[in-house]
Structure formats: structure tokens, C-alpha cells
Write a protein that holds these residues in place. Structure first.
Motif, PDB file in Angstrom:
ATOM      1  N   ASP A  26       0.854  -1.187   0.000  1.00 22.73           N
ATOM      2  CA  ASP A  26       0.000   0.000   0.000  1.00 22.73           C
ATOM      3  C   ASP A  26       0.885   1.231   0.000  1.00 22.73           C
ATOM      4  O   ASP A  26       2.003   1.208   0.510  1.00 22.73           O
ATOM      5  CB  ASP A  26      -0.933   0.018   1.218  1.00 22.73           C
ATOM      6  N   LEU A  27       0.354   2.304  -0.587  1.00 21.70           N
ATOM      7  CA  LEU A  27       1.084   3.561  -0.706  1.00 21.70           C
ATOM      8  C   LEU A  27       1.046   4.347   0.600  1.00 21.70           C
ATOM      9  O   LEU A  27       1.825   5.282   0.784  1.00 21.70           O
ATOM     10  CB  LEU A  27       0.444   4.378  -1.842  1.00 21.70           C
ATOM     11  N   SER A  28       0.142   4.003   1.496  1.00 24.44           N
ATOM     12  CA  SER A  28      -0.014   4.730   2.745  1.00 24.44           C
ATOM     13  C   SER A  28       0.669   3.990   3.893  1.00 24.44           C
ATOM     14  O   SER A  28       0.369   2.818   4.166  1.00 24.44           O
ATOM     15  CB  SER A  28      -1.514   4.903   3.046  1.00 24.44           C
TER      16      SER A  28
ATOM     17  N   ASP B  93       4.256   1.755  -4.178  1.00 30.33           N
ATOM     18  CA  ASP B  93       3.359   2.294  -5.197  1.00 30.33           C
ATOM     19  C   ASP B  93       3.193   1.224  -6.282  1.00 30.33           C
ATOM     20  O   ASP B  93       4.186   0.596  -6.678  1.00 30.33           O
ATOM     21  CB  ASP B  93       4.014   3.546  -5.799  1.00 30.33           C
TER      22      ASP B  93
ATOM     23  N   GLU C 170       5.625   1.276  -9.015  1.00 25.83           N
ATOM     24  CA  GLU C 170       7.041   0.984  -8.740  1.00 25.83           C
ATOM     25  C   GLU C 170       7.105  -0.139  -7.708  1.00 25.83           C
ATOM     26  O   GLU C 170       7.404   0.086  -6.542  1.00 25.83           O
ATOM     27  CB  GLU C 170       7.728   2.244  -8.217  1.00 25.83           C
TER      28      GLU C 170
ATOM     29  N   TRP D   1      -5.339   4.954  -8.274  1.00 24.32           N
ATOM     30  CA  TRP D   1      -3.996   4.983  -8.843  1.00 24.32           C
ATOM     31  C   TRP D   1      -3.786   6.213  -9.718  1.00 24.32           C
ATOM     32  O   TRP D   1      -4.597   6.495 -10.602  1.00 24.32           O
ATOM     33  CB  TRP D   1      -3.723   3.717  -9.674  1.00 24.32           C
ATOM     34  N   GLU D   2      -2.662   6.893  -9.481  1.00 26.98           N
ATOM     35  CA  GLU D   2      -2.384   8.125 -10.220  1.00 26.98           C
ATOM     36  C   GLU D   2      -2.049   7.829 -11.682  1.00 26.98           C
ATOM     37  O   GLU D   2      -2.434   8.581 -12.572  1.00 26.98           O
ATOM     38  CB  GLU D   2      -1.221   8.853  -9.532  1.00 26.98           C
TER      39      GLU D   2
ATOM     40  N   GLY E  40       0.979   1.370 -13.574  1.00 29.28           N
ATOM     41  CA  GLY E  40       0.654   0.286 -12.645  1.00 29.28           C
ATOM     42  C   GLY E  40       0.471  -1.025 -13.377  1.00 29.28           C
ATOM     43  O   GLY E  40       0.989  -2.069 -12.947  1.00 29.28           O
TER      44      GLY E  40
END
Ligand SMILES: C[S@@+](CC[C@H](N)C(=O)[O-])C[C@H]1O[C@@H](n2cnc3c(N)ncnc32)[C@H](O)[C@@H]1O
Length: 197
Positions: free
Chosen positions: A80-82, A103, A106, A126-127, A132
Motif C-alpha cells: 500500500d502507498l499509505s 506504489d 514501482e 492509482w495516479e 501500474g
């Protein structure tokens, strides 16, 4: 008097207080558990024996908790990104899964590391969904599968555009009540051999 308390706490103005908030908490937890169980059951059907599974945007890791109940043979990893979510997931999962801060664009894993990649209600955050998808295709072994459960507006087309993802299909998936009812299940397979770079 307890039964009049709610008149002093915004009753009728959108707040849920006292005993009602307790019920709300209880009900939402129950429905969420039901939703994660449905997803986990579906994932369990797709995972090969003793397979390696990556859950991207695992959040508090509740889906992996349920998946471990159905399939203790699987090797589970969550990212997770957080950092806060990673901390929650580590607490909730303990030894049942490895959880890392990462992320989707990555991923800190070697190529062809996983048999199955899952993302539940994460892809719409997702940005860069195309980046991704490229990373997911890289970490999936040839013939490995991607399963995404998400809302109708998630970036399915950008993900399906990844050239190393094949056999793409998508359809409604019933995970529970309310907004989640209108969710989708997206599936793809990582290509084999010469198409991989
Ligand atoms: C709505 S939560 C879903 C969590 C969990 N999978 C579930 O079904 O309850 C979305 C999660 O995706 C994570 N996320 C958002 N963007 C991400 C990215 N680029 N890479 C990895 N995780 C991401 C968020 O931090 C959040 O924990």
C-alpha cells in the motif's frame, strides 16, 4: 434521561450519535466482512496450489485475512502507498502476510515473482494506471492472473491497454449492499514467452 440525549446531539441533521452510531459501526463492519469474504472466495478459486499472491492497495489487509482462512497454503504479500494503512495491515495480518510500503507504479519485486495479483477498490485511486499495469505485468509470471474488483469508473481501459496483459474480461460483481453493489470484476492473464520484454 438517556433516551432524550439524542435531541441534544444533532438528531435529524445528518449525525449519528450514541446507540445509533454503535449500530452503524456494527453493521458496517459486518457488511464489509461479508464483502471481503465474497472477494476472497473468488480470489481463492483462481489461485494455484501454494501460489504467491500480491494484493495491491491492501489497505488494512482485511481481504487477505479472509483469503488466508480459505487458502492457508498461499504465500500472501500486500502493498500500500499509505504508511498508516501498512501499519494497520501489519497489525491485522501478523504472520499471515508480508506487507510493504509501495506504489503500484514501482513495485519492489523481481520479475515473474507472483502467480496472482489482486486489487480491491484500489485501482480507482492509482495516479498512473498504465504504469501500474506495466508493473503488474512485470511481476506476474507468464500465465499469471490479475483480478481487480472496483467501481464502474475504475481505469479498466488503461489497464487493459497494457500489451503484456491478455484474455481481458470484465463484468458486474456483487460484493454487498449499497454503493458497493455496483462494482465490477476485471480479469486478465499475463502473456507468455516472446511477447515479454
Ligand atoms: C479504498 S482503499 C481499499 C483497501 C482495500 N483493498 C479494501 O478493499 O478495503 C484504497 C487503497 O489503495 C491505496 N493506494 C492508492 N494509490 C495507490 C498506489 N498508487 N499504489 C498502491 N496503493 C495505492 C490507498 O492507500 C488505500 O489504502
Amino acid at each position: 434521561m438517556p433516551r432524550h440525549n439524542h435531541h441534544h446531539h444533532g438528531h435529524g441533521h445528518g449525525t449519528i450519535d450514541g446507540r445509533a452510531s454503535g449500530w452503524y459501526n456494527f453493521l458496517s463492519k459486518s457488511f464489509r466482512r461479508l464483502a471481503y469474504r465474497r472477494i476472497a472466495k473468488d480470489v481463492a478459486r483462481s489461485a494455484p496450489r501454494s501460489g504467491a499472491v500480491l494484493d495491491i492497495g491492501t489497505g488494512p489487509g482485511v481481504m487477505l485475512v479472509e483469503l488466508h482462512r480459505f487458502r492457508p497454503d498461499l504465500e500472501l504479500t500486500g502493498v500500500d502507498l499509505s504508511a498508516d494503512m501498512v501499519a494497520h495491515a501489519k497489525r491485522n495480518l501478523g504472520e499471515r502476510a508480508a506487507v510493504r510500503l509501495a506504489d503500484v507504479a514501482e513495485l519492489p519485486f523481481e520479475a515473474e515473482r507472483f502467480d496472482l495479483v489482486v486489487a480491491s477498490f484500489s485501482a480507482h485511486h492509482w495516479e498512473d494506471p498504465a504504469a501500474g499495469a506495466a508493473e503488474i505485468a512485470r511481476v506476474l509470471r507468464p500465465g499469471g492472473r490479475l483480478l481487480i474488483y472496483d467501481f464502474e469508473h475504475a481505469p479498466y481501459d488503461a489497464i487493459a491497454g497494457q500489451s503484456r496483459l491478455d484474455d481481458v474480461s470484465r463484468g458486474p460483481f456483487h460484493v454487498g449492499l449499497g454503493r458497493l453493489m455496483r462494482s465490477q470484476r476485471f480479469e486478465a492473464t499475463a502473456t507468455t514467452g516472446t511477447q515479454r520484454s
